[in-house]
Design a protein around this motif. Structure first.
Motif, PDB file in Angstrom:
ATOM      1  N   ALA A  14     -84.213   0.526  29.622  1.00  0.00           N
ATOM      2  CA  ALA A  14     -85.599   0.280  30.035  1.00  0.00           C
ATOM      3  C   ALA A  14     -85.653  -0.519  31.336  1.00  0.00           C
ATOM      4  O   ALA A  14     -86.454  -0.222  32.232  1.00  0.00           O
ATOM      5  CB  ALA A  14     -86.354  -0.453  28.924  1.00  0.00           C
ATOM      6  N   ALA A  15     -84.794  -1.532  31.446  1.00  0.00           N
ATOM      7  CA  ALA A  15     -84.768  -2.352  32.657  1.00  0.00           C
ATOM      8  C   ALA A  15     -84.378  -1.519  33.873  1.00  0.00           C
ATOM      9  O   ALA A  15     -84.972  -1.653  34.958  1.00  0.00           O
ATOM     10  CB  ALA A  15     -83.789  -3.513  32.486  1.00  0.00           C
ATOM     11  N   THR A  91     -76.888 -15.758  33.653  1.00  0.00           N
ATOM     12  CA  THR A  91     -77.080 -16.532  34.885  1.00  0.00           C
ATOM     13  C   THR A  91     -76.942 -15.637  36.109  1.00  0.00           C
ATOM     14  O   THR A  91     -77.731 -15.740  37.063  1.00  0.00           O
ATOM     15  CB  THR A  91     -76.051 -17.669  34.964  1.00  0.00           C
ATOM     16  OG1 THR A  91     -76.191 -18.502  33.815  1.00  0.00           O
ATOM     17  CG2 THR A  91     -76.247 -18.494  36.223  1.00  0.00           C
ATOM     18  N   TRP A  92     -75.939 -14.770  36.088  1.00  0.00           N
ATOM     19  CA  TRP A  92     -75.716 -13.845  37.199  1.00  0.00           C
ATOM     20  C   TRP A  92     -76.941 -12.972  37.446  1.00  0.00           C
ATOM     21  O   TRP A  92     -77.441 -12.876  38.567  1.00  0.00           O
ATOM     22  CB  TRP A  92     -74.481 -12.993  36.889  1.00  0.00           C
ATOM     23  CG  TRP A  92     -74.380 -11.715  37.678  1.00  0.00           C
ATOM     24  CD1 TRP A  92     -74.547 -11.566  39.024  1.00  0.00           C
ATOM     25  CD2 TRP A  92     -74.098 -10.409  37.166  1.00  0.00           C
ATOM     26  NE1 TRP A  92     -74.381 -10.248  39.375  1.00  0.00           N
ATOM     27  CE2 TRP A  92     -74.103  -9.521  38.268  1.00  0.00           C
ATOM     28  CE3 TRP A  92     -73.828  -9.920  35.882  1.00  0.00           C
ATOM     29  CZ2 TRP A  92     -73.857  -8.159  38.116  1.00  0.00           C
ATOM     30  CZ3 TRP A  92     -73.571  -8.565  35.737  1.00  0.00           C
ATOM     31  CH2 TRP A  92     -73.585  -7.699  36.835  1.00  0.00           C
ATOM     32  N   LEU A  93     -77.435 -12.322  36.394  1.00  0.00           N
ATOM     33  CA  LEU A  93     -78.561 -11.402  36.551  1.00  0.00           C
ATOM     34  C   LEU A  93     -79.844 -12.136  36.928  1.00  0.00           C
ATOM     35  O   LEU A  93     -80.614 -11.666  37.771  1.00  0.00           O
ATOM     36  CB  LEU A  93     -78.759 -10.597  35.265  1.00  0.00           C
ATOM     37  CG  LEU A  93     -77.616  -9.625  34.949  1.00  0.00           C
ATOM     38  CD1 LEU A  93     -77.789  -9.036  33.558  1.00  0.00           C
ATOM     39  CD2 LEU A  93     -77.549  -8.519  35.990  1.00  0.00           C
ATOM     40  N   ALA A 210     -93.297  -7.830  40.654  1.00  0.00           N
ATOM     41  CA  ALA A 210     -93.601  -8.014  39.234  1.00  0.00           C
ATOM     42  C   ALA A 210     -92.692  -7.151  38.361  1.00  0.00           C
ATOM     43  O   ALA A 210     -92.226  -7.584  37.302  1.00  0.00           O
ATOM     44  CB  ALA A 210     -95.066  -7.680  38.971  1.00  0.00           C
ATOM     45  N   LEU A 211     -92.407  -5.937  38.812  1.00  0.00           N
ATOM     46  CA  LEU A 211     -91.524  -5.050  38.051  1.00  0.00           C
ATOM     47  C   LEU A 211     -90.100  -5.596  38.008  1.00  0.00           C
ATOM     48  O   LEU A 211     -89.415  -5.494  36.980  1.00  0.00           O
ATOM     49  CB  LEU A 211     -91.532  -3.649  38.662  1.00  0.00           C
ATOM     50  CG  LEU A 211     -92.821  -2.849  38.487  1.00  0.00           C
ATOM     51  CD1 LEU A 211     -92.712  -1.502  39.188  1.00  0.00           C
ATOM     52  CD2 LEU A 211     -93.147  -2.647  37.008  1.00  0.00           C
ATOM     53  N   THR A 216     -85.834  -8.160  34.852  1.00  0.00           N
ATOM     54  CA  THR A 216     -84.964  -9.314  34.639  1.00  0.00           C
ATOM     55  C   THR A 216     -85.142  -9.878  33.236  1.00  0.00           C
ATOM     56  O   THR A 216     -84.175 -10.242  32.560  1.00  0.00           O
ATOM     57  CB  THR A 216     -85.255 -10.413  35.678  1.00  0.00           C
ATOM     58  OG1 THR A 216     -85.164  -9.851  36.988  1.00  0.00           O
ATOM     59  CG2 THR A 216     -84.261 -11.557  35.546  1.00  0.00           C
ATOM     60  N   THR A 217     -86.379  -9.936  32.783  1.00  0.00           N
ATOM     61  CA  THR A 217     -86.663 -10.414  31.428  1.00  0.00           C
ATOM     62  C   THR A 217     -86.010  -9.507  30.391  1.00  0.00           C
ATOM     63  O   THR A 217     -85.404  -9.976  29.422  1.00  0.00           O
ATOM     64  CB  THR A 217     -88.178 -10.480  31.191  1.00  0.00           C
ATOM     65  OG1 THR A 217     -88.771 -11.339  32.178  1.00  0.00           O
ATOM     66  CG2 THR A 217     -88.490 -11.022  29.800  1.00  0.00           C
TER      67      THR A 217
END
Length: 231
Positions: A14-15, A91-93, A210-211, A216-217
């Motif tokens: 999804a990301a 942390t990296w991402l 925003a995307l 990232t979330t």
């Protein structure tokens, strides 16, 4: 390379699709408002360098070169972040995509204030910064190595979709990812184009930021540890 992630495979896919939509959005802005140049899709810019040799092509050799240069700088930055922090995947991402989102937010804010231009030679700085953001994205996604989901390049995905199909005598493996990637890019490009009819480039760039934050979330929220390299 296998990378341990604190998220599920479904969220990972999804990301990647969300980032692909962001690519479509941002390239709609750059191509339609900044002089027919891409800031995320570098294949087009390499071709444009040749096309721009024809005086009446309407293409800017300088703009394409600036986009490629900015993209490469961003990719170097993404590679350095990965080299330092890839062993700590959340942390990296977070770091890599936070930098990308910050670049997009800064461009949107300064563009909205009139400090950065979206047209003419004044747009070269805007092009360079946006391209750097997507070079960083591409370097980070490349390190994740999610099959069929590069977020910026569709040629191999389309080739695989056709060549591996049952029509071609292939196994028909992973058609959903490949088709999803194509549709995500199309959706982003279409949405960006339609937004530009009623809003400024600032709105579209802010939407892309925003995307990136949403992606990232999805990538860093704790669910269960999976390996991106597993098929």
């Amino acid at each position: 390379m296998a990378v341990d992630l604190p998220t599920s495979r479904r969220r990972l896919v999804a990301a990647m699709l969300v980032l692909t939509v962001a690519t479509g959005l941002i390239d709609a802005v750059s191509y339609l408002r900044m002089g027919h140049v891409f800031v995320a899709n570098m294949t087009g810019n390499v071709v444009f360098l040749g096309f721009a040799l024809q005086p009446d092509s309407g293409l800017s050799l300088l703009a394409s070169a600036v986009a490629i240069g900015g993209f490469l700088c961003g990719a170097v930055g993404g590679g350095r972040i990965a080299a330092r922090l890839a062993g700590r995947s959340p942390t990296w991402l977070r770091t890599a995509f936070a930098v990308q989102a910050a670049l997009l937010v800064v461009v949107a804010a300064l563009g909205g204030l009139g400090v950065l231009a979206y047209a003419g030679h004044g747009a070269l700085v805007t092009i360079a910064v946006l391209a750097a953001g997507f070079g960083l994205q591409n370097a980070t996604v490349r390190r994740l190595a999610v099959p069929d989901l590069t977020t910026t390049v569709l040629t191999l995905g389309l080739t695989g979709l056709a060549a591996d199909s049952r029509l071609a005598g292939g196994p028909g493996a992973r058609p959903h990812r490949r088709l999803g990637s194509v549709l995500a890019m199309l959706a982003g490009a279409a949405a960006g184009t339609l937004l530009l009819l009623v809003a400024t480039p600032t709105v579209v760039i802010a939407s892309a930021a925003a995307l990136v934050i949403i992606a990232t979330t999805l990538l860093t929220v704790t669910s269960r540890v999976v390996q991106a390299g597993k098929r």
